[in-house]
Design a protein around this motif. Structure first.
Motif, PDB file in Angstrom:
ATOM      1  N   THR A  18      -1.704  -1.179   7.479  1.00  0.00           N
ATOM      2  CA  THR A  18      -0.505  -0.629   6.858  1.00  0.00           C
ATOM      3  C   THR A  18      -0.252   0.787   7.331  1.00  0.00           C
TER       4      THR A  18
ATOM      5  N   VAL B 267      -1.402   6.513   0.221  1.00  0.00           N
ATOM      6  CA  VAL B 267      -2.728   6.539   0.836  1.00  0.00           C
ATOM      7  C   VAL B 267      -3.196   7.994   0.943  1.00  0.00           C
TER       8      VAL B 267
ATOM      9  N   LYS C 117      -8.668   7.978   3.073  1.00  0.00           N
ATOM     10  CA  LYS C 117      -8.572   6.771   3.883  1.00  0.00           C
ATOM     11  C   LYS C 117      -8.109   7.061   5.301  1.00  0.00           C
TER      12      LYS C 117
ATOM     13  N   ILE D  39      -5.507  -1.822   4.436  1.00  0.00           N
ATOM     14  CA  ILE D  39      -5.013  -0.447   4.368  1.00  0.00           C
ATOM     15  C   ILE D  39      -4.824   0.125   5.767  1.00  0.00           C
TER      16      ILE D  39
ATOM     17  N   PRO E 215      -6.707  -4.281  -2.399  1.00  0.00           N
ATOM     18  CA  PRO E 215      -7.010  -2.848  -2.431  1.00  0.00           C
ATOM     19  C   PRO E 215      -6.744  -2.248  -3.808  1.00  0.00           C
TER      20      PRO E 215
ATOM     21  N   ILE F 277       0.838  -1.189   0.000  1.00  0.00           N
ATOM     22  CA  ILE F 277       0.000   0.000   0.000  1.00  0.00           C
ATOM     23  C   ILE F 277       0.871   1.237   0.000  1.00  0.00           C
TER      24      ILE F 277
ATOM     25  N   GLU G  75      -6.224   0.757  -4.349  1.00  0.00           N
ATOM     26  CA  GLU G  75      -5.214   1.799  -4.187  1.00  0.00           C
ATOM     27  C   GLU G  75      -3.810   1.289  -4.510  1.00  0.00           C
TER      28      GLU G  75
END
Length: 369
Positions: free
Chosen positions: A135, A52, A100, A132, A305, A49, A307
């Motif tokens: 992370t 973000v 997020k 997410i 995810p 990830i 993302e």
């Protein structure tokens, strides 16, 4: 009993090769599908990830507060590009999924630093997707806090407070079960309707429909009615089982959830119907259905995810109806938001449903091939 005949064996094998050669569509799919799957899986299956999107509410607006924001920008974990004016705006961004996470710096941040007191910083994380959220906690904010303390203060003055919204315990089932509701409903409805027309073509009963004055739109909608009940029934079963057995709470409006679920059922049915019109045989229908269903699991964000996906792969996911329905499902079930936050996804589903209906009507021709 006659013994094994190599002559008969090779005759049957030759016949099968000829049939495969004649079925060019299936022959092409057999070689194209692995390439497509490998490319999609290779790029979409990514757990790292980065970037973000977080919202910043800097009520201090001083050199010290801007310094900590700069530290965020210098990492690969965060993308602090959205600056809010108040707490309400932060909440709206979190509800809609625009961000997020959020960093809130109080107005007395700089003053407390100069007084050698510990200023509090609030970091809010959207816990809807535990991957997410974890992370952000483990690889992001704690590292940034240590960097800031060591480089600016040489001692840990900052009192970092964290809060997880929507899924405080970050249970994975609260994320996966709503997604499974949409995935199960999509797979069953598409597979069922993918055989609707092609089955009649193989049996020869399509000829009886062709000689009647029935219109294409009437045939399509008439074929869909039974499957609407089946698909919506599957959704209700999955919803009840998810709530009763897995204890998934429905924080939003049940009426909205059922209404948008019906909308998605119609959209998925149109995909299956279009596959049925394109296919010549039931084998082709199954191949095309799988060619759509398997990538949709990845591209929609059900398992991994979005993302973390490359921009091109993420762009392809925009054409998968499940992508938008998962946002609607998780928004209503976990966040308790309404149509005011989900109207974009609702409109996209409506648009895709109408577009698929128009394409299916145009594709269907009351003529025998």
């Amino acid at each position: 009993m006659r013994g094994f005949s190599a002559r008969r064996f090779f005759a049957i094998a030759k016949k099968e090769f000829i049939q495969i050669k004649r079925d060019k569509a299936s022959f092409v799919l057999a070689f194209v599908a692995p390439f497509i799957m490998l490319m999609l899986f290779g790029y979409a299956v990514k757990m790292d990830i980065e970037n973000v999107v977080i919202g910043i509410l800097d009520m201090s607006n001083t050199l010290e507060s801007r310094e900590i924001i700069k530290k965020l920008q210098n990492t690969r974990y965060f993308k602090p590009d959205l600056f809010a004016q108040n707490q309400k705006e932060i909440d709206e961004w979190l509800d809609s999924g625009k961000i997020k996470a959020a960093l809130i710096i109080p107005s007395n941040f700089s003053t407390k630093l100069k007084q050698k007191r510990s200023p509090q910083i609030l970091f809010i994380v959207d816990g809807t997707d535990p991957t997410i959220a974890k992370t952000v906690f483990t690889s992001g904010i704690l590292t940034i806090q240590n960097m800031y303390n060591q480089s600016i203060l040489n001692k840990p003055f900052i009192d970092l407070r964290t809060r997880v919204k929507y899924n405080p315990s970050m249970k994975s089932e609260l994320f996966t079960i709503p997604g499974l509701m949409g995935l199960i409903m999509q797979n069953i409805t598409i597979i069922l309707t993918a055989f609707a027309i092609v089955r009649e073509r193989e049996k020869g009963t399509i000829e009886q429909l062709i000689v009647t004055p029935i219109k294409s739109i009437e045939l399509i909608l008439g074929k869909l009615v039974p499957y609407i009940f089946l698909g919506f029934g599957d959704f209700l079963v999955a919803l009840l089982f998810g709530v009763a057995w897995f204890k998934v709470p429905v924080r939003g409006s049940i009426f909205s959830l059922l209404l948008f679920g019906l909308e998605f059922v119609l959209c998925a049915l149109m995909i299956g119907m279009l596959i049925s019109f394109i296919s010549k045989t039931q084998l082709q229908a199954m191949q095309l259905a799988l060619l759509f269903l398997l990538p949709s699991v990845l591209l929609s964000g059900f398992m991994f995810p979005r993302e973390a996906m490359p921009p091109v792969i993420r762009f392809l996911g925009n054409f998968v109806p499940l992508t938008y329905f998962l946002i609607i499902l998780r928004g209503i079930v976990l966040k308790g938001v309404g149509v005011e936050q989900l109207w974009k996804e609702v409109l996209v589903l409506v648009f895709l449903g109408i577009l698929l209906l128009l394409v299916s009507v145009k594709k269907f021709s009351k003529k025998l091939d």
